[in-house]
Scaffold this motif. Structure first.
Motif, PDB file in Angstrom:
ATOM      1  N   GLN A  38       0.810  -1.210   0.000  1.00 20.51           N
ATOM      2  CA  GLN A  38       0.000   0.000   0.000  1.00 20.51           C
ATOM      3  C   GLN A  38       0.846   1.264   0.000  1.00 20.51           C
ATOM      4  O   GLN A  38       0.440   2.299  -0.546  1.00 20.51           O
ATOM      5  CB  GLN A  38      -0.929  -0.006   1.226  1.00 20.51           C
ATOM      6  CG  GLN A  38      -1.951  -1.133   1.240  1.00 20.51           C
ATOM      7  CD  GLN A  38      -2.876  -1.089   0.030  1.00 20.51           C
ATOM      8  OE1 GLN A  38      -3.172  -0.028  -0.511  1.00 20.51           O
ATOM      9  NE2 GLN A  38      -3.335  -2.250  -0.392  1.00 20.51           N
ATOM     10  N   SER A  41       1.827   2.007  -3.508  1.00 18.98           N
ATOM     11  CA  SER A  41       0.632   2.418  -4.248  1.00 18.98           C
ATOM     12  C   SER A  41       0.304   3.880  -3.976  1.00 18.98           C
ATOM     13  O   SER A  41      -0.044   4.631  -4.893  1.00 18.98           O
ATOM     14  CB  SER A  41      -0.559   1.541  -3.853  1.00 18.98           C
ATOM     15  OG  SER A  41      -0.356   0.201  -4.264  1.00 18.98           O
ATOM     16  N   ASP A  81       1.904  -7.477  -4.972  1.00 18.61           N
ATOM     17  CA  ASP A  81       2.407  -6.102  -4.913  1.00 18.61           C
ATOM     18  C   ASP A  81       2.558  -5.507  -6.305  1.00 18.61           C
ATOM     19  O   ASP A  81       2.387  -4.296  -6.498  1.00 18.61           O
ATOM     20  CB  ASP A  81       3.747  -6.061  -4.169  1.00 18.61           C
ATOM     21  CG  ASP A  81       3.570  -6.179  -2.661  1.00 18.61           C
ATOM     22  OD1 ASP A  81       2.415  -6.148  -2.191  1.00 18.61           O
ATOM     23  OD2 ASP A  81       4.586  -6.311  -1.945  1.00 18.61           O
ATOM     24  N   LYS A  84      -0.919  -4.358  -7.263  1.00 17.43           N
ATOM     25  CA  LYS A  84      -1.290  -3.104  -6.584  1.00 17.43           C
ATOM     26  C   LYS A  84      -0.623  -1.903  -7.248  1.00 17.43           C
ATOM     27  O   LYS A  84      -1.230  -0.833  -7.367  1.00 17.43           O
ATOM     28  CB  LYS A  84      -0.893  -3.185  -5.112  1.00 17.43           C
ATOM     29  CG  LYS A  84      -1.706  -4.177  -4.304  1.00 17.43           C
ATOM     30  CD  LYS A  84      -1.154  -4.313  -2.892  1.00 17.43           C
ATOM     31  CE  LYS A  84      -1.881  -5.403  -2.121  1.00 17.43           C
ATOM     32  NZ  LYS A  84      -1.286  -5.648  -0.785  1.00 17.43           N
ATOM     33  N   GLN A 104      -8.276  -5.635  -8.866  1.00 16.67           N
ATOM     34  CA  GLN A 104      -8.225  -5.731  -7.403  1.00 16.67           C
ATOM     35  C   GLN A 104      -9.342  -6.618  -6.841  1.00 16.67           C
ATOM     36  O   GLN A 104      -9.289  -7.007  -5.673  1.00 16.67           O
ATOM     37  CB  GLN A 104      -8.350  -4.331  -6.785  1.00 16.67           C
ATOM     38  CG  GLN A 104      -7.226  -3.372  -7.153  1.00 16.67           C
ATOM     39  CD  GLN A 104      -5.960  -3.616  -6.349  1.00 16.67           C
ATOM     40  OE1 GLN A 104      -5.454  -4.741  -6.292  1.00 16.67           O
ATOM     41  NE2 GLN A 104      -5.441  -2.577  -5.733  1.00 16.67           N
ATOM     42  N   ARG A 329      -3.061   7.205   6.434  1.00 10.86           N
ATOM     43  CA  ARG A 329      -3.019   7.076   4.980  1.00 10.86           C
ATOM     44  C   ARG A 329      -2.539   8.388   4.388  1.00 10.86           C
ATOM     45  O   ARG A 329      -2.875   9.469   4.879  1.00 10.86           O
ATOM     46  CB  ARG A 329      -4.412   6.760   4.410  1.00 10.86           C
ATOM     47  CG  ARG A 329      -5.012   5.455   4.835  1.00 10.86           C
ATOM     48  CD  ARG A 329      -6.398   5.261   4.212  1.00 10.86           C
ATOM     49  NE  ARG A 329      -7.320   6.324   4.604  1.00 10.86           N
ATOM     50  CZ  ARG A 329      -7.745   7.276   3.806  1.00 10.86           C
ATOM     51  NH1 ARG A 329      -7.316   7.342   2.535  1.00 10.86           N
ATOM     52  NH2 ARG A 329      -8.592   8.204   4.241  1.00 10.86           N
TER      53      ARG A 329
END
Length: 353
Positions: A38, A41, A81, A84, A104, A329
Motif C-alpha cells: 500500500q 501504491s 504487490d 497493486k 483488485q 493514509r
C-alpha cells in the motif's frame, strides 16, 4: 536543516505554469519509485500526477494470501504487490477506474478460487504464456493503459528472514530468526535487521537501468522491513542507488506499524535504513509534520531526527501529506504537492521546470 512546507499547489502533467514554456516543450522528469504494498501504491498515485516517465520497482518477497498460494503452487514471483502498483497507475477516467477495480477484485467463497485477486491470475497467466516476467507486466500495463511501468526488483521469488529480539516474551534479550514476509510483518518482539534468501539475488536489468537513468529515485513509504529495505539488499540495485546521478528521496511512514516497527520513532526508522545501506546518501527525507508533532509518533525529537537525516546527507522536509480523516493514509494530492515542491527545490529541475 528542517524545511517546513505548506500549501497544496501541484503542477499537473500536461499543464504549463505561468512564465514557463508549455509542457510539451519540456522533458517529463524520470522518476523511479521503490517499494511494495500500500505504501508504494500511495506514492505512485501521487507521482503519476507529476510525470509520465514513471517506473515502479517492486519487492517480490510476499508469501501470504493469494500471492503466497500462487507462489507455492506454481513457483512464480508473488504477483500481489505488482498488481497493486499497476492498479495505482491506472488513469482517473472510466477505463482506468474500471480496470483498477477489476484487477483488485477478489473471488469469494471457500473453493480453490476463493481469496484470489483477478489481477494476480491475469499476471500469472501471462507469465506462463510468455515466460518473461517483464514482458508480461508490460502487456498487463497496455491492457490497463497505465501511466508508467511496473517491474519486479528480482526475477526470482525471495524470502525475508529477520533477526527479532524478544520474539519469545520469556527471553526478551534473545535474538530469533523469523522467516517469511507474512510472519515478519506481524512478529512479536523488535525486528533488528533483515536479510534476503537467497542471498545476493540478481536484480532485473530493467530495474537497475531505471534507477541509473532516473532524475529522482523515491523510496518509501511502506512496510519498512518488508517493502522498503529489501531493495537495499539486492547488490545490483544497491550499487545502482549509489552510482546513479539521480537525487534520492526517502518518504517516512505516518505511523509505526504493529509487528514490524511497533515502538519505533521516526529517528529509529532512519537509523535502521542507514544500517542496511551504510554509505548511501539521501538528498531529502519527507516527514508528515503532524505525525511527528503529537500525532502517531507522539512528540518526536525533531533535533534528533534532523541529526539522523544529516548523517545521511539529507534535508529534513516537514510537510502535511496525511489524509484529513486521521487514519494513517497518505492523501494523494497532498503527497503529489509535497513531491513536486521537493523536486523543484532540491535539484534535477532544469530540463523539465
Amino acid at each position: 536543516m528542517v524545511e517546513r512546507r505548506t500549501g497544496v499547489g501541484v503542477a499537473v502533467v500536461g499543464h504549463s505554469v505561468a512564465g514557463q514554456a508549455p509542457a510539451r516543450q519540456r522533458r517529463a522528469p524520470r522518476i523511479t519509485a521503490l517499494g511494495g504494498g500500500q505504501g508504494l501504491s500511495a506514492s505512485l498515485s501521487a507521482l503519476r500526477r507529476l510525470t509520465t516517465e514513471l517506473t515502479a520497482v517492486v519487492t517480490v518477497a510476499d508469501d501470504g494470501g493469494s500471492s503466497g498460494r500462487l507462489r507455492a503452487e506454481l513457483g512464480v514471483l508473488p504477483p500481489g504487490d505488482l498488481r497493486k502498483a499497476l492498479a495505482a497507475l491506472c488513469g482517473d477516467d472510466e477505463w482506468g477506474r474500471t480496470w483498477s477495480e477489476v484487477i483488485q477484485q477478489r473471488f469469494t467463497g471457500d473453493g480453490e478460487l476463493g481469496g484470489h485477486a483477478v489481477g494476480n491470475l491475469l499476471i500469472v497467466a501471462l507469465w506462463e504464456k510468455l515466460g518473461d516476467p517483464v514482458a508480461a507486466l508490460e502487456w498487463v500495463g497496455k491492457l490497463l493503459n497505465v501511466q508508467g511501468r511496473v517491474l519486479p526488483m528480482s526475477a526470482v521469488p525471495l524470502d525475508i528472514e529477520a533477526d527479532v529480539r524478544g520474539h519469545d516474551p520469556a527471553r526478551p534479550a534473545e535474538l530469533t530468526a523469523v522467516r517469511g514476509q507474512a510472519h515478519v510483518a506481524v512478529t512479536p518482539g523488535t525486528v533488528e535487521s533483515i536479510r534476503l534468501l537467497p542471498e545476493e539475488p540478481p536484480a532485473v536489468p530493467e530495474a537497475v537501468k531505471a534507477v541509473l537513468d532516473a532524475d529522482w529515485v523515491v523510496l518509501g513509504p511502506g512496510s519498512w522491513f518488508t517493502s522498503v529495505l529489501p531493495h537495499l539488499l539486492v547488490p545490483e540495485l544497491a550499487a545502482a542507488l549509489s552510482e546513479t546521478r539521480a537525487r534520492r528521496l526517502l518518504t517516512l511512514n505516518l505511523a509505526p506499524q504493529p509487528g514490524e516497527t511497533e515502538g519505533f520513532t521516526p529517528q529509529r526508522h532512519l537509523e535502521v535504513f542507514a544500517d542496511h545501506a551504510p554509505g548511501l546518501s539521501v538528498d531529502a527525507i519527507l516527514v508528515d509534520e503532524r505525525a511527528v508533532t503529537g500525532g502517531a509518533f507522539g512528540q518526536a525529537d525533531l533535533a534528533g531526527l534532523e541529526k539522523a537525516a544529516g548523517r545521511m546527507g539529507a534535508a529534513l522536509v516537514l510537510d502535511r501529506v496525511a489524509a484529513a480523516d486521521g487514519t494513517p493514509r497518505h492523501d494523494r494530492e497532498l503527497l503529489a504537492a509535497a513531491y513536486d515542491r521537493i523536486f523543484r527545490t532540491h535539484g534535477r529541475i532544469g530540463p523539465w521546470r
